[in-house]
Design an enzyme around this catalytic site. Structure first.
Site, mmCIF file in Angstrom:
data_model
loop_
_atom_site.group_PDB
_atom_site.id
_atom_site.type_symbol
_atom_site.label_atom_id
_atom_site.label_comp_id
_atom_site.label_asym_id
_atom_site.label_seq_id
_atom_site.Cartn_x
_atom_site.Cartn_y
_atom_site.Cartn_z
ATOM 1 N N GLU A 128 5.950 2.386 -2.531
ATOM 2 C CA GLU A 128 7.015 1.928 -1.588
ATOM 3 C C GLU A 128 7.281 0.879 -1.120
ATOM 4 O O GLU A 128 5.928 -0.273 -1.101
ATOM 5 C CB GLU A 128 6.708 2.946 -0.865
ATOM 6 C CG GLU A 128 6.956 4.279 -0.899
ATOM 7 C CD GLU A 128 7.091 5.212 0.476
ATOM 8 O OE1 GLU A 128 6.615 5.003 0.864
ATOM 9 O OE2 GLU A 128 7.052 6.754 0.371
ATOM 10 N N CYS A 141 9.609 -5.802 2.288
ATOM 11 C CA CYS A 141 7.705 -5.400 2.498
ATOM 12 C C CYS A 141 7.355 -4.259 1.507
ATOM 13 O O CYS A 141 7.916 -4.052 1.039
ATOM 14 C CB CYS A 141 7.797 -4.626 4.226
ATOM 15 S SG CYS A 141 6.512 -4.237 4.145
ATOM 16 N N CYS A 148 -5.578 1.951 -1.300
ATOM 17 C CA CYS A 148 -6.253 0.163 -0.228
ATOM 18 C C CYS A 148 -7.566 0.182 -0.826
ATOM 19 O O CYS A 148 -7.976 1.965 -0.406
ATOM 20 C CB CYS A 148 -5.847 0.528 0.784
ATOM 21 S SG CYS A 148 -6.627 -1.224 1.397
ATOM 22 N N CYS A 152 -9.409 1.353 7.124
ATOM 23 C CA CYS A 152 -9.064 1.091 8.664
ATOM 24 C C CYS A 152 -8.465 2.223 9.565
ATOM 25 O O CYS A 152 -7.876 3.156 8.835
ATOM 26 C CB CYS A 152 -7.942 -0.023 8.694
ATOM 27 S SG CYS A 152 -8.496 -1.798 7.874
ATOM 28 N N CYS A 155 -4.591 3.591 9.840
ATOM 29 C CA CYS A 155 -3.609 3.160 8.766
ATOM 30 C C CYS A 155 -3.894 4.344 7.480
ATOM 31 O O CYS A 155 -5.119 4.504 6.968
ATOM 32 C CB CYS A 155 -4.397 1.625 8.263
ATOM 33 S SG CYS A 155 -3.678 1.012 6.604
ATOM 34 N N SER A 245 -0.518 -10.767 4.830
ATOM 35 C CA SER A 245 -0.680 -10.346 6.076
ATOM 36 C C SER A 245 -2.244 -9.525 5.060
ATOM 37 O O SER A 245 -2.686 -9.086 3.980
ATOM 38 C CB SER A 245 0.142 -9.355 6.205
ATOM 39 O OG SER A 245 -1.063 -8.725 6.971
ATOM 40 N N LEU A 268 -5.973 -8.463 13.457
ATOM 41 C CA LEU A 268 -7.216 -8.661 14.083
ATOM 42 C C LEU A 268 -7.486 -7.507 14.892
ATOM 43 O O LEU A 268 -9.023 -6.878 14.217
ATOM 44 C CB LEU A 268 -6.832 -10.065 14.824
ATOM 45 C CG LEU A 268 -7.884 -9.960 15.837
ATOM 46 C CD1 LEU A 268 -8.994 -10.945 15.366
ATOM 47 C CD2 LEU A 268 -7.454 -11.354 17.309
ATOM 48 N N HIS A 269 -6.517 -6.598 15.512
ATOM 49 C CA HIS A 269 -6.936 -5.913 16.552
ATOM 50 C C HIS A 269 -7.903 -5.443 16.983
ATOM 51 O O HIS A 269 -8.729 -4.334 17.568
ATOM 52 C CB HIS A 269 -7.263 -4.285 15.263
ATOM 53 C CG HIS A 269 -5.357 -4.093 14.149
ATOM 54 N ND1 HIS A 269 -4.091 -4.989 14.569
ATOM 55 C CD2 HIS A 269 -5.373 -3.835 13.512
ATOM 56 C CE1 HIS A 269 -3.808 -5.004 12.874
ATOM 57 N NE2 HIS A 269 -4.254 -4.451 12.105
ATOM 58 N N ASN A 344 1.909 3.217 14.441
ATOM 59 C CA ASN A 344 2.704 4.218 14.038
ATOM 60 C C ASN A 344 1.932 5.512 12.964
ATOM 61 O O ASN A 344 1.055 5.992 13.047
ATOM 62 C CB ASN A 344 3.170 3.943 12.848
ATOM 63 C CG ASN A 344 4.177 2.859 13.277
ATOM 64 O OD1 ASN A 344 5.197 3.266 14.000
ATOM 65 N ND2 ASN A 344 4.110 1.955 12.588
ATOM 66 N N CYS A 387 4.992 0.507 9.734
ATOM 67 C CA CYS A 387 3.902 0.316 8.970
ATOM 68 C C CYS A 387 2.653 1.318 9.426
ATOM 69 O O CYS A 387 2.568 2.221 9.643
ATOM 70 C CB CYS A 387 3.284 -0.586 10.070
ATOM 71 S SG CYS A 387 4.140 -2.367 10.600
HETATM 72 N N1 SAH Z 1 -3.912 -4.670 4.381
HETATM 73 C C1 SAH Z 1 -3.318 -5.338 5.122
HETATM 74 C C2 SAH Z 1 -1.654 -5.521 4.778
HETATM 75 C C3 SAH Z 1 -1.038 -4.349 4.838
HETATM 76 S S1 SAH Z 1 -0.914 -3.746 5.998
HETATM 77 C C4 SAH Z 1 -3.543 -6.157 6.419
HETATM 78 O O1 SAH Z 1 -4.517 -4.964 6.552
HETATM 79 O O2 SAH Z 1 -3.486 -6.401 7.112
HETATM 80 C C5 SAH Z 1 0.326 -4.122 6.965
HETATM 81 C C6 SAH Z 1 0.089 -4.603 8.711
HETATM 82 O O3 SAH Z 1 -0.058 -3.160 9.064
HETATM 83 C C7 SAH Z 1 -1.191 -4.249 9.232
HETATM 84 O O4 SAH Z 1 -1.281 -5.546 10.482
HETATM 85 C C8 SAH Z 1 -1.706 -2.889 9.326
HETATM 86 O O5 SAH Z 1 -3.196 -3.428 10.679
HETATM 87 C C9 SAH Z 1 -0.659 -2.713 10.413
HETATM 88 N N2 SAH Z 1 -1.014 -1.015 9.903
HETATM 89 C C10 SAH Z 1 -1.417 -0.001 9.346
HETATM 90 N N3 SAH Z 1 -1.773 0.671 9.654
HETATM 91 C C11 SAH Z 1 -0.405 0.605 10.519
HETATM 92 C C12 SAH Z 1 -0.106 1.802 11.758
HETATM 93 N N4 SAH Z 1 -0.658 3.437 11.681
HETATM 94 N N5 SAH Z 1 0.854 1.567 12.860
HETATM 95 C C13 SAH Z 1 1.097 -0.136 12.794
HETATM 96 N N6 SAH Z 1 -0.156 -0.726 12.117
HETATM 97 C C14 SAH Z 1 -0.231 -0.883 11.029
HETATM 98 FE FE1 SF4 Z 2 -6.346 -1.158 3.847
HETATM 99 FE FE2 SF4 Z 2 -4.336 -2.989 5.310
HETATM 100 FE FE3 SF4 Z 2 -4.712 0.091 5.768
HETATM 101 FE FE4 SF4 Z 2 -6.497 -1.759 6.342
HETATM 102 S S1 SF4 Z 2 -4.312 -1.799 7.165
HETATM 103 S S2 SF4 Z 2 -6.973 0.500 5.032
HETATM 104 S S3 SF4 Z 2 -6.476 -3.520 4.569
HETATM 105 S S4 SF4 Z 2 -3.482 -1.888 4.209
#
Ligand code: SAH
Ligand code: SF4
Length: 412
Positions: A128, A141, A148, A152, A155, A245, A268-269, A344, A387
């Site tokens: 997407e 975006c 991936c 994480c 995510c 990112s 970073l998180h 989210n 995101c």
């Molecule tokens: N893999 C890369 C880029 C894609 S994710 C990365 O991790 O940076 C893009 C952004 O969305 C990242 O900062 C990720 O941590 C954030 N993200 C992923 N899942 C999310 C969620 N459920 N709610 C809010 N942000 C999220």
């Molecule tokens: Fe992959 Fe980024 Fe999602 Fe982590 S936050 S699983 S690195 S897409």
């Protein structure tokens, strides 16, 4: 890369990474969309065009592809009919196929794109790409991988089993699709109801690689694609308006600055290794200290060109005032912006979003330390475009729902 990942998985307890499929083969008539000048020159060479003519022809192709956005060789009227016919026989200017388009009440648009599988018997892949209009700019975006390899915890993309790297053409193709659908080429008309975010200008002004996938695990394709996108004789989006990112692939951070020269965002998180090990498992391989060291040394880093640190707000996990204070301390001395992202939720997620009061208190600490701390408001929630929600919804759709989506795309 695979063996490297496998080695890491073997030595770091609990570090589970999926291996990407790398079996992509070009179709019989590959698309020239997203190809570099060198690639286009080689394509012309395949057609038997003498070396001396290639440079000029590449310039013409480049202009038709990336300035005019044409969708057929036939439209390339400055190129001789014979050469156009020869190109048509061997190549296409196809973009990824759009299987659905959704428009959110806030103007966000999401496209579901179908990419070929590795062989004709395999299910095609889908990614997407999301367009977010704001006053004065329009951000697209885009994705770098199907799924991936990293996992994480917050995510949804990470829960997807299948992973494949996108080609450079497929990465640029997402921008071409968005500009096609938005009428964002010279002489084209915008779809009804769409408001051009810039004064008489373009729809797509900024690119963020924050869609599906870890861009720095598909480094070469991402680099080649972004160099096409930034080329000022083509799509010409300035490198300052392109952001990659990463969840922290330390060895490729320097290369991003040196070989691409775009803006960097780091997910970073968490401010402690024990917590980040859990949330972003890649931290077990590249811990916070190594990550921040790579950030400090990011080529081209200045106060005018800062790194964005993303921080997803997870209820009771990383959102205390002590965390906020530790965050600003950790980033001291690095030209930085901080982006607080409300989590989210998605079906089956183990986290919840922090409550609004907590986010405000957290952002106050960050703000008082001298950072502007905009809280990124989730956009396109009604179409699951925010995101970490990319792809996930469509993956779970029933056949009937898929058809409805497709029908929606056709009637648009
Ligand atoms: N893999 C890369 C880029 C894609 S994710 C990365 O991790 O940076 C893009 C952004 O969305 C990242 O900062 C990720 O941590 C954030 N993200 C992923 N899942 C999310 C969620 N459920 N709610 C809010 N942000 C999220
Ligand atoms: Fe992959 Fe980024 Fe999602 Fe982590 S936050 S699983 S690195 S897409």
């Amino acid at each position: 890369m695979n063996t490297d990942l496998e080695a890491a998985a073997a030595v770091i307890p609990g570090f589970v990474e999926k291996a990407p499929l790398e079996r992509y083969v070009d179709p019989d008539r590959p698309s020239l969309v997203g190809r570099s000048r060198a690639h286009l020159a080689a394509a012309l060479g395949q057609l038997g065009l003498p070396q001396a003519q290639r440079k000029m022809r590449v310039q013409q192709l480049w202009h038709w592809l990336y300035v005019r956005g044409v969708t057929s060789f036939d439209a390339m009227t400055s190129i001789s009919k014979e050469l156009r016919a020869a190109l048509e026989q061997r190549f296409t200017v196809a973009r990824p196929e759009v299987v659905a388009e959704q428009v959110s009440v806030d103007g966000t648009r999401k496209w579901l794109l179908r990419l070929p599988g590795e062989n004709p018997n395999e299910r095609p892949h889908e990614v997407e790409c999301v367009y977010i209009p704001e006053t004065g700019r329009g951000t697209l975006c885009i994705s770098s991988q199907v799924g991936c390899t990293l996992n994480c915890t917050f995510c949804h993309t990470g829960t997807q089993r299948l992973v494949r790297n996108l080609t450079a053409g497929e990465i640029v193709g997402q921008i071409m699709v968005a500009r096609d659908r938005l009428g964002d080429w010279p002489g084209e008309r915008a779809p009804e109801g769409a408001i051009v975010p810039t004064d008489g200008g373009r729809f797509v002004t900024n690119i963020v690689m924050m869609g599906m996938g870890e861009p720095l695990y598909n480094f070469e394709a991402v680099r080649d694609a972004l160099l096409v996108v930034a080329d000022n004789e083509g799509i010409a989006i300035s490198k300052r308006k392109i952001t990659v990112s990463t969840s922290g692939v330390v060895p490729n951070i320097r290369r991003t600055g040196e070989e691409i020269g775009v803006m960097l965002a780091v997910s970073l998180h968490a401010v402690r290794n024990d917590l980040r090990d859990e949330l972003v498992p890649l931290n077990r391989k590249y811990p916070i200290e190594a990550l921040l060291e790579a950030c400090r040394n990011y080529p081209g880093l200045t106060n005018a060109k800062r790194i964005t640190f993303e921080y997803v707000m997870l209820n009771g996990v990383n959102d205390s005032l002590a965390d906020a204070k530790a965050l600003v301390k950790l980033l001291a001395g690095i030209p930085a912006k901080i982006n607080l992202i409300p989590f989210n939720p998605w079906p089956g997620a183990i986290h919840e979003c922090s409550d609004w009061e907590t986010i405000e208190k957290f952002s106050e600490v960050v703000f008082n330390a001298g950072y502007s701390a905009p809280v990124r408001t989730p956009r396109g929630r009604d179409i699951l475009a925010a995101c970490g929600q990319l792809k996930s919804a469509t993956e779970k759709l029933s056949a009937r729902e898929r058809m409805a989506l497709r029908a929606m795309a056709m009637t648009e």
